[in-house]
Design a protein around this motif. Structure first.
Motif, PDB file in Angstrom:
ATOM      1  N   GLN A 173       0.512 -11.609   2.094  1.00 45.39           N
ATOM      2  CA  GLN A 173       0.521 -11.310   0.479  1.00 45.39           C
ATOM      3  C   GLN A 173      -0.798 -10.572   0.280  1.00 45.39           C
ATOM      4  O   GLN A 173      -0.919  -9.447  -0.651  1.00 45.39           O
ATOM      5  N   ARG A 203      -1.099  -6.754  -1.236  1.00 41.79           N
ATOM      6  CA  ARG A 203      -1.640  -6.210  -2.678  1.00 41.79           C
ATOM      7  C   ARG A 203      -2.829  -5.232  -2.387  1.00 41.79           C
ATOM      8  O   ARG A 203      -2.836  -4.164  -3.290  1.00 41.79           O
ATOM      9  N   LYS A 204      -3.621  -5.196  -1.415  1.00 39.75           N
ATOM     10  CA  LYS A 204      -4.647  -4.236  -1.273  1.00 39.75           C
ATOM     11  C   LYS A 204      -3.954  -3.046  -0.944  1.00 39.75           C
ATOM     12  O   LYS A 204      -4.418  -2.109  -1.533  1.00 39.75           O
ATOM     13  N   ASP A 210      -2.393  -1.312  -3.957  1.00 37.27           N
ATOM     14  CA  ASP A 210      -3.393  -0.581  -4.985  1.00 37.27           C
ATOM     15  C   ASP A 210      -3.594   0.631  -4.148  1.00 37.27           C
ATOM     16  O   ASP A 210      -4.165   1.647  -4.933  1.00 37.27           O
ATOM     17  N   HIS A 218       6.331   1.652  -1.772  1.00 32.93           N
ATOM     18  CA  HIS A 218       4.862   1.419  -2.075  1.00 32.93           C
ATOM     19  C   HIS A 218       3.895   2.188  -1.322  1.00 32.93           C
ATOM     20  O   HIS A 218       2.758   2.121  -1.199  1.00 32.93           O
TER      21      HIS A 218
END
Length: 261
Positions: free
Chosen positions: A113, A117-118, A121, A166
């Motif tokens: 997780q 997230r990194k 971004d 993403h």
């Protein structure tokens, strides 16, 4: 092109060899280990080989240790840290079973997780879960570990679908039975709690299963495959190795559709 690769549980086994192999190829390797003594040992070995790895203690169950991940920027995250224990599922102590899930599933997902997230971004990145042939196959008296790797397979396939939009890639690596000592420790662990006086599982059945785990492959072959695959921009979602193991995994899946009870 050189990559920055973060690989957990790099203090021993396939991950240790892979960390060295990737560094030898010119990649920047972040190689956290579980315990402080492993930090010293790995640093000394890396220095002897003339390799520059970023080595520090990061027990993935420890929140303070885990926070260190936030300090690093990396291109590829390899969720490798895991523990192994066998035993009959009908009788394994639940504390032992929970501990396996705590490390191999819950804490592993937590590290993924942070990496996710990194990467979201940044709009790019790759998460590789170290699974196993046990992620697909089921072997008697290896059930506790097998259950955690089945969970990892579900996590990886789901995250692959969720993170693709993403720009984040997700994959698994599924080694066969390699002689790293990992399976041997698993075979030994169950004898600490198993007692013929109170358990109905037959000792000789478990001993026979242990002997089946003794035919191991040379870890150097798996390490070479991991060093090859991990930095790639594109490869299969699942890398099962060696070819014989891939064949076994596919046969096992097919067999379940035909199986009757």
């Amino acid at each position: 092109m050189s990559k920055t690769i973060f690989i957990t549980g790099a203090g021993s086994g396939l991950a240790k060899g892979t960390a060295f192999g990737l560094a030898e190829q010119g990649h920047k390797v972040i190689a956290p280990v579980e315990t402080a003594p492993q930090v010293t040992a790995l640093k000394e070995e890396a220095q002897a080989k003339g390799l520059d790895l970023d080595i520090f203690k990061m027990d993935i169950k420890n929140p303070q240790d885990l926070a260190q991940m936030l300090e690093y920027d990396f291109d590829i995250f390899v969720a490798n840290a895991a523990i192994n224990e066998g035993g009959a599922l009908a009788e394994v102590p639940m504390a032992n079973f929970r501990e396996l899930f705590e490390v191999n599933v819950f804490s592993t997902l937590e590290t993924a997780q942070i990496a996710a997230r990194k990467f979201v971004d940044k709009g790019k990145g790759k998460i590789i879960f170290m699974s196993s042939m046990a992620g697909i196959m089921s072997t008697p008296y290896v059930g506790p570990y097998t259950a955690t790797k089945h969970a990892i397979e579900a996590i990886a396939t789901t995250m692959q679908k969720e993170l693709e939009s993403h720009g984040v890639q997700v994959a698994t690596i599924n080694p066969g039975a390699f002689a790293t000592g990992f399976n041997d420790r698993s075979a030994e662990a169950k004898w600490k709690w198993f007692d013929e006086e109170i358990h109905f599982t037959r000792k000789e059945d478990m001993e026979e299963a242990d002997r089946a785990l003794e035919s191991h492959y040379d870890p150097a072959e798996m390490i070479a495959k991991m060093v090859e695959v991990i930095p790639l921009d594109h490869h299969k979602f699942r890398t099962a190795f060696p070819e014989e193991t891939e064949k076994q995994m596919k046969e096992e899946e097919a067999k379940r559709w035909r199986m009757e009870i």
